[in-house]
Design a protein around this motif. Structure first.
Motif, short mmCIF file in Angstrom:
data_model
loop_
_atom_site.label_atom_id
_atom_site.label_comp_id
_atom_site.label_asym_id
_atom_site.label_seq_id
_atom_site.Cartn_x
_atom_site.Cartn_y
_atom_site.Cartn_z
N ARG A 14 21.86 22.92 -17.83
CA ARG A 14 21.31 23.89 -18.24
C ARG A 14 22.46 25.00 -18.87
NH1 ARG A 14 18.17 23.91 -13.09
NH2 ARG A 14 15.78 23.10 -13.62
N VAL A 15 23.64 25.34 -18.27
CA VAL A 15 24.52 25.62 -18.48
C VAL A 15 24.97 25.61 -19.78
CG1 VAL A 15 27.34 26.67 -18.26
CG2 VAL A 15 26.04 25.40 -16.57
N SER A 16 24.84 23.72 -20.63
CA SER A 16 25.75 24.07 -21.48
C SER A 16 24.11 24.48 -22.87
CB SER A 16 25.77 22.04 -22.30
OG SER A 16 26.65 21.82 -21.15
N GLY A 17 23.07 24.02 -21.98
CA GLY A 17 22.03 24.25 -22.40
C GLY A 17 21.91 25.92 -22.96
N ALA A 213 21.43 38.83 -15.09
CA ALA A 213 20.54 38.07 -14.05
C ALA A 213 19.35 37.79 -14.65
CB ALA A 213 19.51 39.64 -13.33
N ILE A 214 19.07 37.34 -15.40
CA ILE A 214 17.26 36.24 -15.75
C ILE A 214 18.24 35.00 -15.84
CG2 ILE A 214 15.65 35.75 -17.60
CD1 ILE A 214 15.93 38.89 -18.43
N VAL A 215 19.31 34.97 -16.94
CA VAL A 215 20.26 33.62 -17.12
C VAL A 215 20.69 32.82 -15.80
CG1 VAL A 215 22.49 32.56 -17.79
CG2 VAL A 215 20.68 34.13 -19.31
N HIS A 216 20.83 33.71 -15.22
CA HIS A 216 20.90 33.11 -13.77
C HIS A 216 20.41 32.93 -12.86
CE1 HIS A 216 23.08 32.90 -9.51
NE2 HIS A 216 22.00 32.88 -8.76
N HIS A 217 18.76 33.48 -12.95
CA HIS A 217 17.96 32.77 -12.32
C HIS A 217 17.45 31.69 -12.51
CE1 HIS A 217 17.53 35.95 -9.19
NE2 HIS A 217 17.06 36.84 -9.79
N LEU A 218 17.35 31.51 -13.55
CA LEU A 218 16.95 30.52 -14.86
C LEU A 218 17.99 28.83 -14.47
CD1 LEU A 218 15.78 31.73 -18.09
CD2 LEU A 218 14.31 30.48 -16.42
N SER A 219 19.76 29.28 -14.78
CA SER A 219 20.07 28.23 -14.09
C SER A 219 20.23 28.00 -13.19
CB SER A 219 21.64 29.25 -14.82
OG SER A 219 22.47 29.61 -14.09
N ARG A 220 19.26 28.63 -11.46
CA ARG A 220 19.53 27.92 -10.83
C ARG A 220 18.21 27.04 -10.52
NH1 ARG A 220 24.49 30.50 -11.93
NH2 ARG A 220 26.27 30.26 -10.85
N GLY A 221 17.31 26.74 -11.07
CA GLY A 221 16.10 26.24 -10.77
C GLY A 221 15.26 27.41 -11.23
N VAL A 282 12.59 37.83 -24.84
CA VAL A 282 11.92 36.87 -22.98
C VAL A 282 10.69 37.09 -23.93
CG1 VAL A 282 10.80 38.36 -21.53
CG2 VAL A 282 13.16 38.04 -21.22
N TYR A 283 9.91 37.93 -24.93
CA TYR A 283 8.40 37.87 -25.06
C TYR A 283 8.68 36.52 -25.62
CZ TYR A 283 4.32 37.87 -28.59
OH TYR A 283 3.67 37.64 -29.47
N CYS A 284 9.16 36.15 -26.55
CA CYS A 284 9.53 34.71 -27.64
C CYS A 284 9.27 33.54 -26.33
CB CYS A 284 10.76 34.96 -28.46
SG CYS A 284 10.18 35.65 -29.36
N ALA A 285 10.14 33.97 -25.65
CA ALA A 285 10.45 32.12 -24.17
C ALA A 285 9.00 32.43 -23.76
CB ALA A 285 11.67 32.71 -23.88
N LEU A 286 8.44 33.51 -23.32
CA LEU A 286 7.61 33.36 -22.72
C LEU A 286 6.64 32.87 -22.75
CD1 LEU A 286 7.63 36.63 -20.21
CD2 LEU A 286 8.10 34.57 -20.24
N THR A 287 5.69 33.26 -24.53
CA THR A 287 4.95 32.43 -25.32
C THR A 287 4.61 31.10 -25.98
OG1 THR A 287 6.39 32.98 -27.00
CG2 THR A 287 4.47 34.41 -26.12
N ALA A 288 6.72 31.36 -25.81
CA ALA A 288 6.31 29.20 -25.69
C ALA A 288 6.51 28.47 -24.22
CB ALA A 288 8.18 29.09 -26.37
N ALA A 289 6.56 28.92 -23.62
CA ALA A 289 6.50 28.15 -22.18
C ALA A 289 4.47 28.47 -21.93
CB ALA A 289 6.90 29.45 -21.04
N GLU A 290 4.06 30.03 -22.34
CA GLU A 290 2.84 29.65 -22.13
C GLU A 290 1.80 28.23 -23.21
OE1 GLU A 290 -0.24 30.81 -20.12
OE2 GLU A 290 1.30 31.32 -19.90
N THR A 291 2.33 28.36 -23.67
CA THR A 291 1.52 27.20 -24.84
C THR A 291 2.08 25.70 -24.72
OG1 THR A 291 2.34 28.51 -26.80
CG2 THR A 291 2.00 26.43 -27.42
N ASN A 322 19.66 32.03 -25.25
CA ASN A 322 20.38 31.44 -24.33
C ASN A 322 19.44 31.47 -23.11
OD1 ASN A 322 22.55 34.17 -25.21
ND2 ASN A 322 22.99 31.80 -24.77
N LEU A 323 17.66 31.79 -23.47
CA LEU A 323 17.12 32.00 -21.95
C LEU A 323 16.62 30.62 -22.31
CD1 LEU A 323 16.00 35.60 -22.24
CD2 LEU A 323 17.05 34.43 -21.15
N MET A 324 15.92 30.54 -23.00
CA MET A 324 15.22 28.59 -23.17
C MET A 324 16.28 27.51 -22.54
SD MET A 324 12.01 29.48 -23.97
CE MET A 324 11.77 27.42 -24.53
#
Length: 378
Positions: A14-17, A213-221, A282-291, A322-324
């Protein structure tokens, strides 16, 4: 491989990603940063760009100032961890400031051989000639670091440096703080304080904190929508949060409608200012996740959507990456994009060192000569 090893491997991915996908998104958006959506469709078709544009030697895709500043931020955090008791001192903020001053040197001089002497002009990253190319650096970033002012504002009040500036130069370099911090509030505060070295507007620095903060939460699962929601709750505790909070609310609401389009991206703004850039990512990441679908397909959809608009494409692409990457890991990045990334070997080396420093920083300060040569304290 026991559970601890598995967890360490997932976190490392996740760090590398986070950092590699950020660089890929940056490289995707860089060549079209000043294009309009109409112009993109006229030149590339209705879908806009669908691949990296190779402008560098050997058909490589070039990074911009977004990734340059992110790399120096990472280096500053490593050097804070490697500081030698009794010889180097200071805070993580001070270590990052000195790292950003090194980046500023790469924008003022033509190569490492031209650098004047200076106590902060050390370390291997500053010796990389390819980092001395100017890639449309933000005016506030340059003027802020030239001012040599520091000190942090009371939350919600303008900072000392560029107090009216809230450009996206804060959010596009803030992902490393979320990876580095032990919890989301600490990462938020560290990113928001370091943002004030260049941008003093509360929205500029609070949006940087929210990115971290978003990156922290994502990198921790955490899942993506959960990470965004938890960050919104944290953000709301800070004075001056309203612009960033509203931008995130708009992004979440727009994503819930489905049917992602570039026109909807542009409803969130151009991404030239901090809260808009974060909202678009955030919008682009969320829409990709929804699909849904395979992680690599989600990554590709999110990054392409994040750059195909009339705004600051490299910054929105970088933040979305970064988010994805923090969410789905390095394995989700399309390999054909990674292999063409400018100086990927240098970027990979820095990321590998960062992962080691995150895991075992105390031992690095106990006198391992190669580490002290590469990262000579804060």
């Amino acid at each position: 491989m026991d559970r601890t090893d598995v967890e360490a491997a997932v976190f490392a991915s996740r760090v590398s990603g986070c950092l590699l996908a950020g660089a890929v998104g940056d490289a995707l958006g860089g060549p079209i940063e000043f294009s309009t959506l109409f112009g993109l469709r006229r030149q590339y078709g209705d879908a806009g760009i669908t691949d990296l544009i190779y402008e560098g030697p050997g058909r490589t895709a070039l990074i911009t100032d977004d990734t340059q500043m992110t790399l120096f931020t990472v280096e500053g955090l490593i050097r804070f961890g490697v500081r030698i008791p009794g010889k180097t001192a200071g805070s993580a903020e001070r270590a990052v400031l000195r790292a950003l001053q090194r980046w500023n040197d790469t924008q003022r001089y033509f190569g490492p051989d031209e650098l004047p002497a200076g106590d902060h002009r050390t370390g291997w990253l500053l010796q990389q000639p390819w980092l001395y190319h100017r890639r449309a650096p933000g005016a506030a970033c340059l003027s802020g670091l030239e001012s040599r002012l520091d000190g942090f504002a009371e939350w919600g009040r303008p900072g000392n440096v560029n107090p009216d500036s809230k450009g996206c130069g804060t959010v596009m370099r803030s992902a490393p703080f979320g990876l580095f911090a032990t919890d989301a509030p600490a990462g938020f505060d560290l990113a928001a304080r370091c943002a004030q070295y260049t941008h003093g507007h509360p929205t500029g620095y609070l949006a940087a904190g929210a990115t971290s903060a978003i990156v922290h939460h994502l990198s921790r699962g955490r899942e993506l929508i959960e990470a965004v929601s938890m960050t919104q709750e944290l953000l709301a505790t800070y004075p001056g949060h309203s612009e960033t909070s509203e931008a995130l609310r708009s992004a979440v609401a727009l994503a819930s409608q489905g049917g992602a389009t570039s026109e909807k991206v542009e409803m969130l703004g151009g991404g030239w200012v901090a809260e808009e850039a974060l909202a678009i990512a955030v919008y682009c990441a969320l829409t990709a996740a929804e699909t849904g679908g395979p992680a690599a397909a989600m990554m590709r959809r999110a990054l392409l959507l994040s750059v195909n608009h009339s705004g600051d494409s490299d910054s929105t692409g970088s933040i979305c990456g970064n988010l994805m990457g923090a969410w789905r890991g390095a394995e989700a990045i399309p390999s054909e994009w990674l292999v063409r990334l400018e100086n990927r070997e240098t970027i990979n080396t820095l990321i590998s060192d960062f992962i080691v420093a995150l895991r075992d920083a105390p031992s690095l300060a106990r006198g391992v000569p190669p580490w002290q040569d590469r990262y000579p304290g804060a």
